[in-house]
Scaffold this motif. Structure first.
Motif, PDB file in Angstrom:
ATOM      1  N   TYR A  96      37.159  41.759  39.957  1.00  0.00           N
ATOM      2  CA  TYR A  96      38.251  40.791  40.081  1.00  0.00           C
ATOM      3  C   TYR A  96      38.828  40.459  38.711  1.00  0.00           C
ATOM      4  O   TYR A  96      40.046  40.477  38.502  1.00  0.00           O
ATOM      5  CB  TYR A  96      37.718  39.540  40.758  1.00  0.00           C
ATOM      6  N   VAL A  97      37.964  40.151  37.742  1.00  0.00           N
ATOM      7  CA  VAL A  97      38.435  39.828  36.393  1.00  0.00           C
ATOM      8  C   VAL A  97      39.070  41.054  35.754  1.00  0.00           C
ATOM      9  O   VAL A  97      40.130  40.966  35.113  1.00  0.00           O
ATOM     10  CB  VAL A  97      37.275  39.297  35.525  1.00  0.00           C
ATOM     11  N   ALA A  98      38.446  42.202  35.919  1.00  0.00           N
ATOM     12  CA  ALA A  98      38.990  43.440  35.350  1.00  0.00           C
ATOM     13  C   ALA A  98      40.394  43.709  35.862  1.00  0.00           C
ATOM     14  O   ALA A  98      41.273  44.153  35.118  1.00  0.00           O
ATOM     15  CB  ALA A  98      38.073  44.611  35.676  1.00  0.00           C
ATOM     16  N   ALA A  99      40.633  43.443  37.139  1.00  0.00           N
ATOM     17  CA  ALA A  99      41.940  43.698  37.731  1.00  0.00           C
ATOM     18  C   ALA A  99      42.956  42.644  37.343  1.00  0.00           C
ATOM     19  O   ALA A  99      44.135  42.951  37.163  1.00  0.00           O
ATOM     20  CB  ALA A  99      41.812  43.755  39.255  1.00  0.00           C
ATOM     21  N   PHE A 100      42.522  41.402  37.184  1.00  0.00           N
ATOM     22  CA  PHE A 100      43.468  40.324  36.926  1.00  0.00           C
ATOM     23  C   PHE A 100      43.917  40.300  35.478  1.00  0.00           C
ATOM     24  O   PHE A 100      45.071  39.972  35.180  1.00  0.00           O
ATOM     25  CB  PHE A 100      42.865  38.969  37.304  1.00  0.00           C
ATOM     26  N   VAL A 101      43.024  40.603  34.552  1.00  0.00           N
ATOM     27  CA  VAL A 101      43.348  40.549  33.127  1.00  0.00           C
ATOM     28  C   VAL A 101      43.707  41.950  32.657  1.00  0.00           C
ATOM     29  O   VAL A 101      42.855  42.824  32.549  1.00  0.00           O
ATOM     30  CB  VAL A 101      42.176  39.980  32.315  1.00  0.00           C
ATOM     31  N   GLY A 102      44.964  42.181  32.379  1.00  0.00           N
ATOM     32  CA  GLY A 102      45.427  43.509  32.023  1.00  0.00           C
ATOM     33  C   GLY A 102      45.652  44.350  33.273  1.00  0.00           C
ATOM     34  O   GLY A 102      45.750  43.840  34.387  1.00  0.00           O
ATOM     35  N   VAL A 107      34.951  53.474  30.525  1.00  0.00           N
ATOM     36  CA  VAL A 107      34.859  53.287  31.964  1.00  0.00           C
ATOM     37  C   VAL A 107      34.037  52.028  32.266  1.00  0.00           C
ATOM     38  O   VAL A 107      32.946  51.843  31.720  1.00  0.00           O
ATOM     39  CB  VAL A 107      34.212  54.512  32.646  1.00  0.00           C
ATOM     40  N   LEU A 108      34.566  51.169  33.122  1.00  0.00           N
ATOM     41  CA  LEU A 108      33.832  50.007  33.609  1.00  0.00           C
ATOM     42  C   LEU A 108      33.374  50.290  35.031  1.00  0.00           C
ATOM     43  O   LEU A 108      34.142  50.823  35.845  1.00  0.00           O
ATOM     44  CB  LEU A 108      34.720  48.769  33.598  1.00  0.00           C
ATOM     45  N   LEU A 109      32.131  49.939  35.352  1.00  0.00           N
ATOM     46  CA  LEU A 109      31.569  50.197  36.674  1.00  0.00           C
ATOM     47  C   LEU A 109      31.228  48.877  37.363  1.00  0.00           C
ATOM     48  O   LEU A 109      30.602  47.992  36.755  1.00  0.00           O
ATOM     49  CB  LEU A 109      30.311  51.065  36.548  1.00  0.00           C
ATOM     50  N   PHE A 110      31.600  48.771  38.641  1.00  0.00           N
ATOM     51  CA  PHE A 110      31.349  47.567  39.423  1.00  0.00           C
ATOM     52  C   PHE A 110      30.925  47.965  40.834  1.00  0.00           C
ATOM     53  O   PHE A 110      31.330  49.014  41.343  1.00  0.00           O
ATOM     54  CB  PHE A 110      32.613  46.701  39.529  1.00  0.00           C
ATOM     55  N   ALA A 166      39.060  43.831  43.508  1.00  0.00           N
ATOM     56  CA  ALA A 166      40.226  44.312  42.776  1.00  0.00           C
ATOM     57  C   ALA A 166      41.509  44.000  43.512  1.00  0.00           C
ATOM     58  O   ALA A 166      42.466  43.470  42.954  1.00  0.00           O
ATOM     59  CB  ALA A 166      40.094  45.816  42.548  1.00  0.00           C
ATOM     60  N   ALA A 167      41.538  44.296  44.798  1.00  0.00           N
ATOM     61  CA  ALA A 167      42.742  44.023  45.576  1.00  0.00           C
ATOM     62  C   ALA A 167      43.002  42.529  45.683  1.00  0.00           C
ATOM     63  O   ALA A 167      44.138  42.087  45.773  1.00  0.00           O
ATOM     64  CB  ALA A 167      42.602  44.628  46.972  1.00  0.00           C
ATOM     65  N   ASP A 168      41.935  41.735  45.632  1.00  0.00           N
ATOM     66  CA  ASP A 168      42.060  40.290  45.768  1.00  0.00           C
ATOM     67  C   ASP A 168      42.615  39.654  44.507  1.00  0.00           C
ATOM     68  O   ASP A 168      43.251  38.623  44.556  1.00  0.00           O
ATOM     69  CB  ASP A 168      40.685  39.704  46.075  1.00  0.00           C
ATOM     70  N   GLY A 169      42.373  40.306  43.353  1.00  0.00           N
ATOM     71  CA  GLY A 169      42.623  39.589  42.128  1.00  0.00           C
ATOM     72  C   GLY A 169      43.800  40.008  41.300  1.00  0.00           C
ATOM     73  O   GLY A 169      44.462  39.185  40.694  1.00  0.00           O
ATOM     74  N   GLY A 170      44.117  41.249  41.169  1.00  0.00           N
ATOM     75  CA  GLY A 170      45.135  41.604  40.204  1.00  0.00           C
ATOM     76  C   GLY A 170      45.780  42.928  40.490  1.00  0.00           C
ATOM     77  O   GLY A 170      45.905  43.352  41.630  1.00  0.00           O
ATOM     78  N   TYR A 171      46.164  43.608  39.433  1.00  0.00           N
ATOM     79  CA  TYR A 171      46.924  44.846  39.575  1.00  0.00           C
ATOM     80  C   TYR A 171      46.028  46.002  39.968  1.00  0.00           C
ATOM     81  O   TYR A 171      44.974  46.206  39.412  1.00  0.00           O
ATOM     82  CB  TYR A 171      47.622  45.187  38.254  1.00  0.00           C
ATOM     83  N   VAL A 172      46.472  46.765  40.935  1.00  0.00           N
ATOM     84  CA  VAL A 172      45.874  48.055  41.272  1.00  0.00           C
ATOM     85  C   VAL A 172      47.020  49.048  41.323  1.00  0.00           C
ATOM     86  O   VAL A 172      48.087  48.750  41.860  1.00  0.00           O
ATOM     87  CB  VAL A 172      45.146  48.005  42.635  1.00  0.00           C
ATOM     88  N   ALA A 173      46.819  50.221  40.741  1.00  0.00           N
ATOM     89  CA  ALA A 173      47.897  51.208  40.713  1.00  0.00           C
ATOM     90  C   ALA A 173      48.382  51.466  42.140  1.00  0.00           C
ATOM     91  O   ALA A 173      47.592  51.583  43.063  1.00  0.00           O
ATOM     92  CB  ALA A 173      47.394  52.503  40.083  1.00  0.00           C
ATOM     93  N   PRO A 174      49.703  51.521  42.327  1.00  0.00           N
ATOM     94  CA  PRO A 174      50.244  51.680  43.692  1.00  0.00           C
ATOM     95  C   PRO A 174      49.973  53.046  44.246  1.00  0.00           C
ATOM     96  O   PRO A 174      49.728  53.993  43.499  1.00  0.00           O
ATOM     97  CB  PRO A 174      51.751  51.468  43.458  1.00  0.00           C
ATOM     98  N   PRO A 175      49.994  53.183  45.575  1.00  0.00           N
ATOM     99  CA  PRO A 175      49.829  54.496  46.158  1.00  0.00           C
ATOM    100  C   PRO A 175      50.988  55.401  45.810  1.00  0.00           C
ATOM    101  O   PRO A 175      52.089  54.939  45.526  1.00  0.00           O
ATOM    102  CB  PRO A 175      49.788  54.218  47.670  1.00  0.00           C
ATOM    103  N   ALA A 176      50.708  56.686  45.808  1.00  0.00           N
ATOM    104  CA  ALA A 176      51.774  57.643  45.503  1.00  0.00           C
ATOM    105  C   ALA A 176      52.816  57.630  46.605  1.00  0.00           C
ATOM    106  O   ALA A 176      52.527  57.319  47.756  1.00  0.00           O
ATOM    107  CB  ALA A 176      51.172  59.040  45.376  1.00  0.00           C
TER     108      ALA A 176
END
Length: 399
Positions: free
Chosen positions: A255-261, A379-382, A388-398
């Motif tokens: 969640y933090v990884a996705a929200f920050v940056g 690489v960060l592992l969780f 991720a989807a709850d918190g911040g940016y995730v690359a959009p689908p193609a």
């Protein structure tokens, strides 16, 4: 700072490791102990504990609905917690109205009186406190000097720009010499360039005055650029609290990884004894075994760590490697000034972002076949969840 997951009664003693230097009575210390707030059936703040050091600039960061503004309003006295304790400069303020707490609040809406001059707006709070007129004149002049607005003392707010009005709102709050200044997204109404200028001015002003600043924002750039520490909030709790370098480079959760940056996420079964994720796009390996005992995981790679080359010029051995390397088709290129950003389709339902400094960015065109790669150290592992989807940016689908 520590966070709490247990129930903390209002009378709970503050743990020794949470007491600020100089004692919990130090001017500007703020201690929240197990505070909870409901609005009907909705839980806005969930058993939150937080220690804010005297003279600290701390940001509460998170998306709408995470509880950050409610937390600020409880410190200010505009809301009362259903449970827990709030101490400011060593004194419990439960039940006390805002005007009896040694705090002032600056809002996004500046709330200046349009019929009053700048000086009269700044003096208003002192007049309500029956401060002697001579002292009012001196303190108003000092407060306007702090924000470099003394020359505008006789103007009306409508004669000022947005940035100037924001400075007056700050001056009006500071003239009362609060122990704690609370700021609720105060820069949200400004344009980007002015907002960035005000970020620098706010931090310089806080450093000069030594007043405790509690800043609420959903803008990660503001939090990263100004804060001594950032508390990232989720569902009424603090997910992580640390300095900017730590929350960016060593996020405590997906969640933090996705929200920050920004992050590129890969999800799949855990492999290599917890050191890798077997994603559909390929094996993504980290530097250490972070997922021991976990069945499914997420691997995250920031765009600035992704190298991108034309497939025709890629090293054959590296391009063929299924570890930390994917092939794709370039969907778009964006010039961001100091960096170039590339959007790459890597599978039917996934795209990836790479970002390279402009001087070293490869010359690529939309439709080019490319190879993206990165180092295991980046690489960060969780554990896999919906964070991720709850918190911040995730690359959009193609597309």
């Amino acid at each position: 700072m520590t966070t709490s997951t247990g129930t903390a009664p209002a009378s709970a003693a503050i743990p020794a490791d949470q007491v600020p230097p100089g004692g919990d009575a130090a001017r500007g210390a703020v201690l929240l102990s197990g505070i909870t707030k409901h609005y009907g059936d909705q839980l806005a703040v969930d058993d939150l504990s937080l220690t804010i050091q005297p003279g600290e600039f701390i940001s509460l960061l998170g998306p709408s609905g995470c509880g950050k503004t409610t937390t600020l309003r409880m410190i200010a006295g505009f809301e009362q917690p259903d449970a827990g304790d709030i101490r400011i400069s060593g004194q419990s303020v439960l039940g006390e109205p805002p005007y009896r707490r040694n705090v002032n609040t600056v809002f996004q809406a500046y709330a200046l009186f349009p019929h009053m001059t700048v000086a009269e707006n700044v003096a208003y709070g002192l007049q309500q406190r029956k401060t002697p007129k001579a002292e009012i004149r001196t303190r108003v002049s000092e407060a306007l000097d702090l924000v470099q607005m003394r020359q505008f003392a006789d103007r009306k707010p409508t004669q000022l720009s947005g940035g100037q009005q924001q400075r007056i709102a700050l001056s009006r709050a500071l003239v009362n010499r609060p122990a704690v200044l609370l700021l609720d997204e105060p820069l949200g109404a400004l344009d980007r360039q002015l907002r960035e200028e005000m970020q620098l001015e706010l931090k310089l002003l806080q450093s000069r005055l030594g007043i405790t600043f509690v800043f609420v924002t959903h803008d990660q750039g503001e939090a990263l650029s100004m804060s001594d520490r950032i508390a990232i909030m989720r569902h009424g709790r603090i997910e992580q609290i640390a300095d900017a370098d730590t929350v960016y480079a060593r996020p405590a959760s997906a969640y933090v990884a996705a929200f920050v940056g920004q992050q590129n996420f890969f999800t799949g079964p855990v492999a290599e004894s917890g050191a890798a994720v077997e994603a559909p796009e390929g094996l993504v390996r980290g530097a250490t075994a972070e997922l021991t005992g976990v069945a499914r995981g997420q691997a995250a790679v920031r765009p600035e760590f992704v190298r991108i080359t034309a497939e025709s010029t890629a090293d054959p051995a590296g391009a063929a490697s299924p570890v930390n390397s994917v092939r794709g088709t370039l969907l778009g290129v964006a010039h961001l000034g100091e960096t170039m950003q590339y959007l790459v389709q890597v599978s039917d339902d996934k795209s990836l972002i790479a970002r390279r400094p402009t001087p070293e960015a490869p010359s690529l065109s939309v439709g080019d076949a490319v190879v993206c790669s990165w180092d295991a150290a980046n690489v960060l592992l969780f554990p896999a969840d919906d964070a991720a989807a709850d918190g911040g940016y995730v690359a959009p689908p193609a597309v």
